[in-house]
Design a protein around this motif. Structure first.
Motif, PDB file in Angstrom:
ATOM      1  N   VAL A 531       0.848  -1.196   0.000  1.00  0.00           N
ATOM      2  CA  VAL A 531       0.000   0.000   0.000  1.00  0.00           C
ATOM      3  C   VAL A 531       0.880   1.242   0.000  1.00  0.00           C
ATOM      4  CG1 VAL A 531      -1.699   1.327   1.293  1.00  0.00           C
ATOM      5  CG2 VAL A 531      -1.880  -1.161   1.212  1.00  0.00           C
ATOM      6  N   TYR A 532       0.604   2.183  -0.900  1.00  0.00           N
ATOM      7  CA  TYR A 532       1.222   3.509  -0.864  1.00  0.00           C
ATOM      8  C   TYR A 532       0.231   4.459  -0.192  1.00  0.00           C
ATOM      9  CZ  TYR A 532       4.675   1.890  -4.311  1.00  0.00           C
ATOM     10  OH  TYR A 532       5.671   1.221  -4.959  1.00  0.00           O
ATOM     11  N   HIS A 533       0.650   5.108   0.889  1.00  0.00           N
ATOM     12  CA  HIS A 533      -0.259   5.989   1.633  1.00  0.00           C
ATOM     13  C   HIS A 533      -0.585   7.258   0.859  1.00  0.00           C
ATOM     14  CE1 HIS A 533      -1.694   8.849   4.652  1.00  0.00           C
ATOM     15  NE2 HIS A 533      -2.000   7.796   5.399  1.00  0.00           N
ATOM     16  N   ARG A 534       0.419   7.938   0.291  1.00  0.00           N
ATOM     17  CA  ARG A 534       0.305   9.094  -0.588  1.00  0.00           C
ATOM     18  C   ARG A 534      -0.071  10.388   0.120  1.00  0.00           C
ATOM     19  NH1 ARG A 534      -3.569   8.396  -5.064  1.00  0.00           N
ATOM     20  NH2 ARG A 534      -2.335   9.977  -6.151  1.00  0.00           N
ATOM     21  N   ASP A 535      -0.162  10.401   1.434  1.00  0.00           N
ATOM     22  CA  ASP A 535      -0.412  11.672   2.128  1.00  0.00           C
ATOM     23  C   ASP A 535       0.145  11.635   3.552  1.00  0.00           C
ATOM     24  OD1 ASP A 535      -1.242  14.272   2.345  1.00  0.00           O
ATOM     25  OD2 ASP A 535      -3.328  13.801   2.782  1.00  0.00           O
ATOM     26  N   ILE A 536       1.405  11.185   3.672  1.00  0.00           N
ATOM     27  CA  ILE A 536       2.052  11.157   4.986  1.00  0.00           C
ATOM     28  C   ILE A 536       2.352  12.585   5.412  1.00  0.00           C
ATOM     29  CG2 ILE A 536       4.159  10.503   6.226  1.00  0.00           C
ATOM     30  CD1 ILE A 536       2.331   8.174   5.784  1.00  0.00           C
ATOM     31  N   TYR A 577       5.075  18.488   1.856  1.00  0.00           N
ATOM     32  CA  TYR A 577       5.369  17.072   2.047  1.00  0.00           C
ATOM     33  C   TYR A 577       5.524  16.346   0.704  1.00  0.00           C
ATOM     34  CZ  TYR A 577       3.642  17.869   6.829  1.00  0.00           C
ATOM     35  OH  TYR A 577       3.451  18.337   8.089  1.00  0.00           O
ATOM     36  N   LEU A 578       5.151  17.017  -0.395  1.00  0.00           N
ATOM     37  CA  LEU A 578       5.065  16.361  -1.693  1.00  0.00           C
ATOM     38  C   LEU A 578       6.449  16.095  -2.274  1.00  0.00           C
ATOM     39  CD1 LEU A 578       2.597  15.516  -3.363  1.00  0.00           C
ATOM     40  CD2 LEU A 578       2.852  17.638  -4.654  1.00  0.00           C
ATOM     41  N   ASP A 579       6.669  14.855  -2.707  1.00  0.00           N
ATOM     42  CA  ASP A 579       7.932  14.449  -3.330  1.00  0.00           C
ATOM     43  C   ASP A 579       8.117  15.206  -4.652  1.00  0.00           C
ATOM     44  OD1 ASP A 579      10.129  13.191  -4.408  1.00  0.00           O
ATOM     45  OD2 ASP A 579       9.093  11.290  -4.828  1.00  0.00           O
ATOM     46  N   VAL A 594       8.419   7.848   1.623  1.00  0.00           N
ATOM     47  CA  VAL A 594       9.610   8.027   2.472  1.00  0.00           C
ATOM     48  C   VAL A 594      10.023   9.486   2.478  1.00  0.00           C
ATOM     49  CG1 VAL A 594      12.028   7.396   2.778  1.00  0.00           C
ATOM     50  CG2 VAL A 594      10.365   5.658   2.110  1.00  0.00           C
ATOM     51  N   TYR A 595       9.922  10.160   1.325  1.00  0.00           N
ATOM     52  CA  TYR A 595      10.258  11.590   1.280  1.00  0.00           C
ATOM     53  C   TYR A 595       9.349  12.369   2.238  1.00  0.00           C
ATOM     54  CZ  TYR A 595      10.882  16.335  -0.447  1.00  0.00           C
ATOM     55  OH  TYR A 595      11.124  17.684  -0.520  1.00  0.00           O
TER      56      TYR A 595
END
Length: 648
Positions: A531-536, A577-579, A594-595
């Protein structure tokens, strides 16, 4: 001011649709078509020769197939009509979008209504969209009307930010505007070199419609037209067709009012021909009358006595209609009937109404629950959960009654937090268990996918540092999710809004960072489906009663195949927070999560926000600020002063 038709009658007409059958109002000239599809065409507008005041009011009805409704167009200016209002003297039409550098769009059509009775209403607004777009209205000299949209500028903290200058700008239009022809180009000194060859558009649009329907510039990409409001007046002169005049019956002269006033002179057959003091006028029916004031005998008396609750006569009186109103007279027969039958009739009526109410309410509730279940994606959710290795057994389906009772009918005092996807309430179940109930906003198709996505992903995730989904409810107007209750709020509050009596120590920060890292490692590598969370971000990291980290908010998350290396999507996330690689390529990988986690670590170390205008423009991003300090060998300068003196 034009006296407006009354409120009482209009209000009753709105509330009681049945009264529309009391009298059929004639809106078009005799022997003329009154409608085109579902659009009423009232005189002075008309379809066909002799049915309109002059050519400007000529309407062409494009009658298509049975599967497609007919469409009405103003013939002289070739604009599609949606609605004509005699009361407000406006017409709602389609207006073309002017574009430059856009593939798939036709030639730009200028609008020139000079000499016509039409002009753009002040309820419209001039709008331009596109990166580095400088849009100007031409042909209205010496006035200069236009705006410039930039690209890449931050919109954080701006109200209605999606059209406040970043890829979208707006400005008011001059009064009585009749010519629209916009030029689109790049500003002389743009903030950056982007957008020179990109698609640029400009258009005049009804401001209320724009606010309710356009949430981002992307929504307009596939549109060719937008609705606008045109004001109109009646002009009189040499262009009036022979034999076309306005009349007001002498006996009904109190039924209408015109502004400017009309000069009434005797005509044949007891009629009065309308002549204007000026070259234009606007008319309306007076109180107690309805219809078309531009037609002979067009304003007809409203019979308030035939309208349920249309008059104040009651008890021992009966209603008698008079021109423009009504009067109440004593009704002897009614007195006798009321005395003899009131008690019995009232009792039977109450019993019947109560039984009917209970029956209708029961059926309505059943149908509503079915409707909400389908609309909230119940069928799709069942399909996805049924293919997830039996995880549907772990997700409880709550009833709406259970959750209403648990949250005290979603009392505002129970609100734990609010966000872009909905509101979270604190609830207590019948067994005393405390839960968090997430009430999503009214869902469109995109939000519905996010809601279903969150249920499916959380139903397959089982980790001590991930918020646990207990169940959901789909039979309410908006979907509901039930989570374990996390009592100590989110990490953002402890980093940036820390109270003096609470010591947010180095040890606690390190432990929280470790727990979030374990959760991400589990989601990326150990879950049954990666799973990619996409809003850490720190607001999505909750703290339980022992201040253990719990990763939450999986509305934008996506699961991927085990052998898949990345996910290509529209860019979503939170600035700061965006890569950057994801922002540029739209390819989201595990490294993108991770970024974002790295930015959270920088928050924990520094106590500073991801985006801060207190830092210089070069260091506005916390990630960039951190990297520059490392390059300058000043990494310890970033440490939160509250950590100074503590053992690492």
């Amino acid at each position: 001011m034009i006296p407006r038709r009354v409120s009482l009658i209009f209000f009753l007409l709105f509330l009681v649709p049945e009264i529309a059958t009391v009298s059929a109002l004639i809106m078009a000239r005799p022997n003329c078509t009154e409608t085109c599809g579902n659009i009423t065409i009232p005189f002075p507008f008309g379809i066909g020769t002799g049915c309109y005041m002059n050519d400007w009011f000529s309407v062409h009805c494009n009658e298509t197939t049975a599967d497609s409704p007919s469409r009405a167009f103003l013939s002289r200016i070739n604009m599609e009509v949606f609605k004509i209002s005699l009361e407000s003297s406006v017409v709602r039409v389609n207006s073309p979008i002017i574009s430059s550098g856009c593939s798939g769009r036709g030639a730009n059509l200028a609008i020139n209504m000079t000499g016509s009775p039409f002009s753009f209403s002040s309820s419209n607004i001039f709008t331009a969209m596109g990166c580095n777009n400088r849009a100007l209205l031409n042909g209205i000299e010496p006035e200069i009307v236009g705006c410039t949209s930039t690209c890449g500028a931050s919109t954080e903290g701006k109200e209605n930010s999606y059209c406040s200058g970043n890829n979208c700008c707006q400005t008011t239009i001059p009064s009585s505007l009749q010519v629209v022809n916009a030029s689109l180009g790049t500003p002389e000194h743009p903030i950056n070199d982007q957008g020179r060859n990109q698609c640029k558009v400009a258009f005049i649009v009804q401001e209320k419609w724009f606010r309710n329907n356009i949430s981002s510039p992307e929504v307009v990409q596939d549109m060719q037209y937008v609705p606008v409001i045109l004001d109109w007046v009646m002009y009189y002169g040499a262009d009036i067709p022979e034999g076309v005049t306005l009349y007001s019956d002498a006996k009904n002269s109190d039924a209408m009012y015109c502004d400017p006033p009309m000069n009434l002179t005797s005509g044949r057959s007891g009629l009065r021909t309308v002549t204007l003091y000026s070259n234009s006028t606007i008319c309306s029916c007076n109180w107690g009358y309805d219809g078309n004031p531009y037609l002979p005998d067009g304003c007809t008396d409203i019979d308030e006595c035939k309208i349920p609750r249309g008059n104040s006569c009651s008890g021992m009186t009966k209603c008698v209609n008079v021109p423009g109103g009504f009067k109440c007279e004593l009704d002897k027969a009614k007195i006798t009937f009321l005395i003899l039958g009131a008690a019995t009739g009232l009792l039977l009526l109450l019993v019947g109404i109560w039984r009917l109410y209970k029956l209708v309410k029961k059926r309505k509730n059943i149908e509503l629950k079915k409707k909400f279940f389908k609309r909230n994606g119940g069928l799709l959710l069942q399909q996805q959960l049924s293919s997830s290795d039996g995880s549907i057994q772990k997700t409880k389906i709550f009833t709406s009654k259970e959750l209403e009772k648990a949250t005290d009918r979603f009392n505002d005092n129970r609100i734990l937090g609010q966000g872009g996807q909905g509101t979270v309430y604190k609830g207590m179940q019948a067994d005393g268990m405390i839960v968090a109930v997430k009430k999503s906003i009214l869902v469109d198709e995109e939000k519905l996918e996010e809601f279903i996505n969150e249920v499916v992903i959380l139903s397959q995730v089982n980790h001590r540092n991930v918020v646990k989904l207990l169940g959901c409810c789909l039979e309410t107007e908006v979907p509901l999710l039930v989570y374990e209750f996390i009592p100590n709020g989110n990490l953002f509050e402890y980093i940036h809004d820390q109270k003096e009596e609470f010591e947010f120590s180095w040890e606690m920060r390190l432990r929280i960072a470790t727990e979030v890292a374990r959760a991400l490692s589990y989601l990326h590598s150990a879950a049954s489906i990666p799973v990619y969370h996409r809003d850490i971000k720190s607001t999505n990291i909750m703290l339980d009663e022992k201040f253990r980290a719990k990763v939450s908010d999986f509305g934008t998350s996506r699961s991927i195949a085990i052998d898949q290396t990345h996910l290509t999507t529209h860019v979503q996330g939170t600035f700061g927070y965006l890569d950057p690689e994801y922002f540029q390529s739209s390819q989201f990988t595990g490294k993108s999560d991770v970024y974002s986690f790295g930015v959270v670590l920088a928050e924990l170390l520094s106590g500073q926000k991801p985006i801060s205008y207190e830092r210089s423009e070069e260091r506005r991003s916390l990630a960039t600020h951190f990297i520059l300090l490392m390059e300058e060998n000043k990494i310890f300068d970033i440490l939160d002063e509250r950590l100074m003196g503590q053992d690492p």
